[in-house]
Design an enzyme around this catalytic site. Structure first.
Site, PDB file in Angstrom:
ATOM      1  N   ASP A 167       0.855  -1.273   0.056  1.00 15.01           N
ATOM      2  CA  ASP A 167      -0.113  -0.032   0.049  1.00 15.01           C
ATOM      3  C   ASP A 167       0.948   1.370   0.032  1.00 15.01           C
ATOM      4  O   ASP A 167       0.097   2.456   0.343  1.00 15.01           O
ATOM      5  CB  ASP A 167      -1.043   0.013   1.252  1.00 15.01           C
ATOM      6  CG  ASP A 167      -0.968   0.678   2.232  1.00 15.01           C
ATOM      7  OD1 ASP A 167      -0.191   1.623   2.471  1.00 15.01           O
ATOM      8  OD2 ASP A 167      -1.437   0.504   3.384  1.00 15.01           O
ATOM      9  N   CYS A 194     -22.540  -6.145  -5.307  1.00 13.21           N
ATOM     10  CA  CYS A 194     -23.534  -5.483  -4.328  1.00 13.21           C
ATOM     11  C   CYS A 194     -25.007  -5.462  -4.498  1.00 13.21           C
ATOM     12  O   CYS A 194     -25.886  -5.423  -3.593  1.00 13.21           O
ATOM     13  CB  CYS A 194     -22.926  -3.790  -4.624  1.00 13.21           C
ATOM     14  SG  CYS A 194     -21.353  -3.686  -3.606  1.00 13.21           S
ATOM     15  N   CYS A 207     -22.511   5.488   6.459  1.00 13.03           N
ATOM     16  CA  CYS A 207     -21.198   6.522   6.544  1.00 13.03           C
ATOM     17  C   CYS A 207     -21.517   7.653   7.468  1.00 13.03           C
ATOM     18  O   CYS A 207     -22.352   8.409   7.170  1.00 13.03           O
ATOM     19  CB  CYS A 207     -20.718   6.807   5.206  1.00 13.03           C
ATOM     20  SG  CYS A 207     -19.286   8.121   5.485  1.00 13.03           S
ATOM     21  N   CYS A 215     -13.880  11.518   4.900  1.00 19.77           N
ATOM     22  CA  CYS A 215     -13.647  10.248   5.442  1.00 19.77           C
ATOM     23  C   CYS A 215     -13.059  10.165   6.968  1.00 19.77           C
ATOM     24  O   CYS A 215     -11.888  10.872   6.901  1.00 19.77           O
ATOM     25  CB  CYS A 215     -13.028   9.240   4.579  1.00 19.77           C
ATOM     26  SG  CYS A 215     -12.576   7.811   5.216  1.00 19.77           S
ATOM     27  N   CYS A 229     -11.698   4.149  10.749  1.00 15.29           N
ATOM     28  CA  CYS A 229     -12.939   3.985  10.745  1.00 15.29           C
ATOM     29  C   CYS A 229     -13.447   2.660  10.127  1.00 15.29           C
ATOM     30  O   CYS A 229     -12.873   2.470   8.973  1.00 15.29           O
ATOM     31  CB  CYS A 229     -13.831   4.917  10.129  1.00 15.29           C
ATOM     32  SG  CYS A 229     -15.624   4.891  10.083  1.00 15.29           S
ATOM     33  N   CYS A 262     -21.214  -4.314   6.095  1.00 12.94           N
ATOM     34  CA  CYS A 262     -21.444  -4.935   4.826  1.00 12.94           C
ATOM     35  C   CYS A 262     -21.790  -6.228   5.030  1.00 12.94           C
ATOM     36  O   CYS A 262     -21.260  -7.037   5.983  1.00 12.94           O
ATOM     37  CB  CYS A 262     -19.990  -4.771   4.116  1.00 12.94           C
ATOM     38  SG  CYS A 262     -20.071  -5.780   2.278  1.00 12.94           S
TER      39      CYS A 262
END
Ligand code: SF4
Ligand code: SF4
Length: 379
Positions: free
Chosen positions: A134, A190, A200, A216, A243, A250
């Site tokens: 990453d 989804c 959110c 975010c 977060c 999900c």
């Protein structure tokens, strides 16, 4: 050509939970990414818009000349369910699950290097490689999708249909060719679900699959180095590092299984949900002792205490008043600003005399401006 089956067997032996191989081609989602950057949604993460980074994303040969293949691995990190009484305790700060244990870079990077070195030896060829966890110029979720590791959810996470999204990704770019490559699965599973978008806390999704990092909580608590927008602070709840909301809600998360990596298990509750009063009282030495080796260490004490001030303001309990008053004398203007906001949140008009007295000897202009604005705004 090297056997993809042998590579995958070795990757699993090294402890990775997922592995896929894809030809080294630019991400098919580059245009969307460039539009996202043009819209400024990366906030202050300026490196994302750097021209040299963009060149590397357009052509992986810029990273590794002659690159042929991308090996993408996944490593689970979910370690334990938080007890309900801790989860719903506003006197504690929340830390995203990926940061409960040791820094994942320190676990994944040497293991990826070991896999790449094994590949070179087993192939009997002089190969070149680069490994990334990453930190590289790769759109890693997109390449992971191409390598068959899952689909991109409306929450922008890479989701494995039978594993959820709580796994780290790592990549090896190599100039070695493989005998077979993986194919991407369905682009999305989804369906009509919108749970993540609705859950959110800061409305960070302007539309499905697009995350405005500037709103975010993960970005605000980790990447964003300066003052947090006062309009967003009340929406941040008690998150002090990252977060998990859009992952936790999900439905695919019900398939996530606990990691076998002990390094990702929290040593104690302070690494999951530390008491806010303890965070507010952190000094540099305690911060170092408590968080060295954890991903939290990278934001240093200043940002963690700033975040704790916001969480304390949202908690609204008078137990936080004394440590917050002490923080008005902190050497960091960033901390003083957020401590003043938090005191105003908790004490309302009762903070007026105290903040006005503080103004008499506050010398930093941004701190003065914020306190003056707090005093003018009423409670
Ligand atoms: S991590 Fe939290 S704040 Fe960020 S998009 Fe997901 S739910 Fe929203
Ligand atoms: S919560 Fe629903 S919409 Fe969001 S990523 Fe998961 S399945 Fe997709």
């Amino acid at each position: 050509m090297f056997s993809s089956a042998d590579l995958k067997t070795r990757a699993l032996e090294l402890g990775f939970n997922l592995v896929g191989i894809t030809p080294a081609q630019p991400s098919p989602y580059l245009d969307s990414y460039f539009r996202w950057v043009e819209a400024g949604m990366q906030g202050t993460m300026g490196y994302m818009a750097r021209p040299d980074r963009q060149d590397r994303r357009r052509d992986l040969n810029v990273i590794l000349p002659g690159v042929q293949s991308l090996v993408v691995v996944g490593l689970d990190y979910a370690s334990a369910a938080i007890p309900d009484d801790v989860l719903h305790d506003p006197s504690r700060g929340r830390i995203a699950a990926y940061a409960w244990g040791l820094d994942y870079h320190d676990i994944l990077t040497p293991r990826l290097e070991a896999l790449a070195n094994w590949l070179q030896t087993a192939s009997g060829q002089q190969t070149n490689h680069r490994v990334y966890v990453d930190t590289g110029p790769l759109l890693e979720r997109s390449h992971a999708y191409q390598a068959g590791l899952g689909f991109t959810g409306k929450n922008t996470m890479l989701i494995h249909p039978r594993r959820g999204s709580t796994f780290f990704l790592g990549e090896i770019l190599t100039d070695l060719e493989f005998d077979t490559y993986d194919s991407p699965g369905k682009a999305t599973l989804c369906g009509t679900c919108t749970r993540c978008l609705n859950a959110c806390p800061t409305n960070a999704f302007p539309r499905p699959n697009v995350l405005d990092a500037r709103r975010c909580i993960s970005y605000l608590t980790i990447e964003h180095k300066s003052s947090i927008d006062t309009a967003l602070r009340p929406l941040m709840g008690n998150w002090v590092y990252g977060c998990d909301v859009c992952q936790d809600v999900c439905p695919f998360q019900r398939f996530a299984s606990p990691t076998h990596e002990v390094a990702f298990y929290p040593p104690n509750l302070d690494h999951i949900a530390p008491k806010l009063v303890d965070l507010l009282a952190l000094d540099d030495a305690t911060f170092h002792q408590r968080y060295y080796g954890s991903p939290i260490y990278r934001i240093k004490r200043e940002r963690l205490v700033r975040n704790a001030c916001v969480a304390a303001g949202n908690w609204g309990h008078t137990d936080a008043v004394l440590p917050l008053k002490h923080l008005l004398s902190d050497p960091s203007p960033l901390i003083r600003t957020h401590a003043a906001w938090s005191l105003r949140q908790i004490m309302g008009d009762d903070s007026r005399d105290f903040l006005q007295a503080h103004l008499l000897h506050e010398t930093d202009s941004p701190v003065r401006e914020e306190i003056q604005s707090l005093l003018e705004s009423g409670s």
